[in-house]
Design a protein around this motif. Structure first.
Motif, short mmCIF file in Angstrom:
data_model
loop_
_atom_site.label_atom_id
_atom_site.label_comp_id
_atom_site.label_asym_id
_atom_site.label_seq_id
_atom_site.Cartn_x
_atom_site.Cartn_y
_atom_site.Cartn_z
N SER A 126 -1.78 -7.25 -0.53
CA SER A 126 -2.28 -6.09 0.16
C SER A 126 -3.32 -5.40 -0.54
CB SER A 126 -1.13 -5.28 0.71
OG SER A 126 -0.63 -4.22 -0.40
N ALA A 181 -2.67 -2.46 -1.69
CA ALA A 181 -2.01 -1.76 -2.61
C ALA A 181 -1.58 -2.35 -3.91
CB ALA A 181 -0.56 -0.94 -1.99
N ASP A 182 -1.73 -3.86 -3.68
CA ASP A 182 -1.06 -4.67 -4.56
C ASP A 182 -2.02 -4.71 -5.88
OD1 ASP A 182 1.68 -5.71 -4.03
OD2 ASP A 182 0.25 -6.65 -2.36
N ALA A 183 -1.81 -4.33 -7.19
CA ALA A 183 -2.70 -4.23 -8.37
C ALA A 183 -3.74 -3.18 -7.91
CB ALA A 183 -3.14 -5.76 -8.61
N GLY A 184 -3.21 -2.27 -7.18
CA GLY A 184 -4.28 -1.33 -6.65
C GLY A 184 -5.74 -1.74 -6.21
N HIS A 230 -3.79 1.08 1.00
CA HIS A 230 -2.98 2.28 0.51
C HIS A 230 -4.06 3.63 0.11
CE1 HIS A 230 -3.02 2.11 -4.25
NE2 HIS A 230 -4.13 1.55 -3.79
N GLY A 257 -3.33 5.39 -2.48
CA GLY A 257 -3.12 5.64 -4.00
C GLY A 257 -2.19 6.88 -4.27
N ARG A 258 -1.47 7.47 -3.18
CA ARG A 258 -0.56 8.44 -3.55
C ARG A 258 0.80 8.08 -2.60
NH1 ARG A 258 -3.81 13.24 -1.03
NH2 ARG A 258 -4.13 11.82 0.46
N GLY A 259 1.01 6.81 -2.46
CA GLY A 259 2.24 6.20 -2.18
C GLY A 259 2.28 5.97 -0.59
N GLN A 260 1.25 5.96 0.04
CA GLN A 260 1.06 5.77 1.53
C GLN A 260 0.26 4.38 1.61
OE1 GLN A 260 2.76 7.45 4.39
NE2 GLN A 260 2.07 5.50 5.17
N MET A 261 0.97 3.55 2.66
CA MET A 261 0.33 2.41 3.01
C MET A 261 -0.39 2.56 4.39
SD MET A 261 1.16 -0.36 1.16
CE MET A 261 0.05 -1.67 1.96
#
Lengths: 256, 256
Positions: free
Chosen positions: A100, A102-105, A150, A152-156
């Motif tokens: 996604s 979020a993975d590995a940013g 995501h 970057g602050r915890g929200q998908m």
């Protein structure tokens, strides 16, 4: 010789039909160049949401991603489909890795600002870590992206799969000559909606404008083509729209 | 100085309590050494399965992973929890990457052979690509594994999260000095089940055997401790069982 990258996007119809998915993944696995896959979700998410008793919230005919809708997206796009595709590709000898944003940013997004409509937990892409994607590709991994990002602050966040494919192609075109192929259930952009033999072999910006005014091209094809032209204007070398069973055919989108 | 790796395993209770999960992930993110996380699923999978109308198949009190149960596992472990954890870690400044055993071909398993009971789509770990995990860690990624593997032929499989953590620790101990920490809702292995102040500070193999015969240690703790001793016998440097809020305390498991 500089290597090329091809980015394939598949949608719901392919995912929902096991045989179609198998055939597509076989062709994808045989594709000789560097490649990555972006997949959408399809009706399964709606079906699961129904079964779980979540009523999709709609405002002015547009779907709102509230918390329960996002949870279903995480489950169906990020879990069910993403892992199934990865396992099938592994079985075909492709070292796939499911990701996604979020993975590995990899794909940072921001929640779409509420204007006339607040779409909820929907993300607009802000930044892609193309170097990390490059590094995955160069170490023989084949990324398989689901349509999630995501903040970057915890929200998908939920992000349209065509948009993710387009933004990835734009970003990766700084690293590799990149081709973007939208695969769907029709053999290309059709001059007559009901006639599958009416594929437009090449569609440039001027022709698109004319077809759009004449209402030859309507509905869901418009955002897809807007994405396609956006990609070409921002450095993507080639864009094609084709049937998921005919990866080398379809409509070539060109600026001129 | 050679770097160390710590492998944390968290279970259902932590995942189901947003505050507990937040507190654990904060402590995890502050952990100074190389680290990776393995998470289980918990009751959410059962709840989702119920809501979707799938009745879990049980044989002799053991749960069978049939196709619908696997789909729920893909959704809840691979999607919902895995992506939520990754997004939360990203928000805490940890470059987490969510992985199943199929992703990058990291954990190959084989379907458990049917003997007296056919457990269905359950995988026993065959091989871990420790070099690839090493390479993720060395490029500043923090892997977050869900309890899913694959058979290398296209099939995802359900695998116990304690087992995945143990096998990962054994495999990674060939690369780094590795510590394995099982985190759960109690402060360690207890000498009296109902008394949380009765934590056994150090438990060796001989003492374990005695406690087991005396039925001081029973039920769910037995497979966890069997995994712990297996890890130590196969090269893992340290193993600890502790509360998810007390990462530096708990019961030290030792061979002698």
């Amino acid at each position: 010789m500089k290597r090329k990258l091809t980015i394939f996007k598949i949608g719901g119809r392919v995912l929902e039909d096991e045989q179609a998915l198998g055939a597509f993944l076989k062709a994808f696995s045989a594709w000789p160049e560097l490649k990555l896959l972006v997949h959408g979700g399809g009706k399964k998410a709606t079906q699961i949401a129904d079964q779980l008793g979540f009523t999709p919230r709609m405002i002015e005919g547009r779907r709102i991603t509230d918390e329960p809708a996002l949870e279903v997206a995480l489950m169906v796009y990020g879990g069910l489909y993403n892992k199934k595709i990865v396992a099938l590709l592994q079985g075909l000898g492709v070292n796939a890795v499911g990701l996604s944003g979020a993975d590995a940013g990899l794909i940072l997004a921001q929640k779409r600002p509420a204007q006339t409509i607040d779409f909820g937990l929907v993300g607009d892409v802000v930044k892609i870590d193309s170097l990390r994607v490059h590094w995955f590709l160069e170490t023989d991994l084949t990324p398989v992206f689901c349509a999630l990002t995501h903040d970057g602050r915890g929200q998908m966040l939920n992000t349209n799969a065509d948009t993710i494919a387009t933004q990835l192609a734009i970003s990766m075109s700084a690293v590799f000559p990149t081709e973007l192929i939208f695969c769907f259930e029709k053999p290309g952009v059709l001059a007559q909606a009901q006639d599958e033999s009416s594929v437009i072999p090449q569609l440039n910006a001027a022709l698109y404008e004319r077809y759009r005014q004449q209402k030859v091209i309507t509905d869901g094809m418009i955002p897809k083509l807007d994405n396609a032209f956006d990609a070409l204007r921002k450095g993507v070398q080639k864009v094609r729209i084709t049937h998921f069973n005919q990866l080398k055919k379809g409509t070539h989108i060109t600026l001129e």
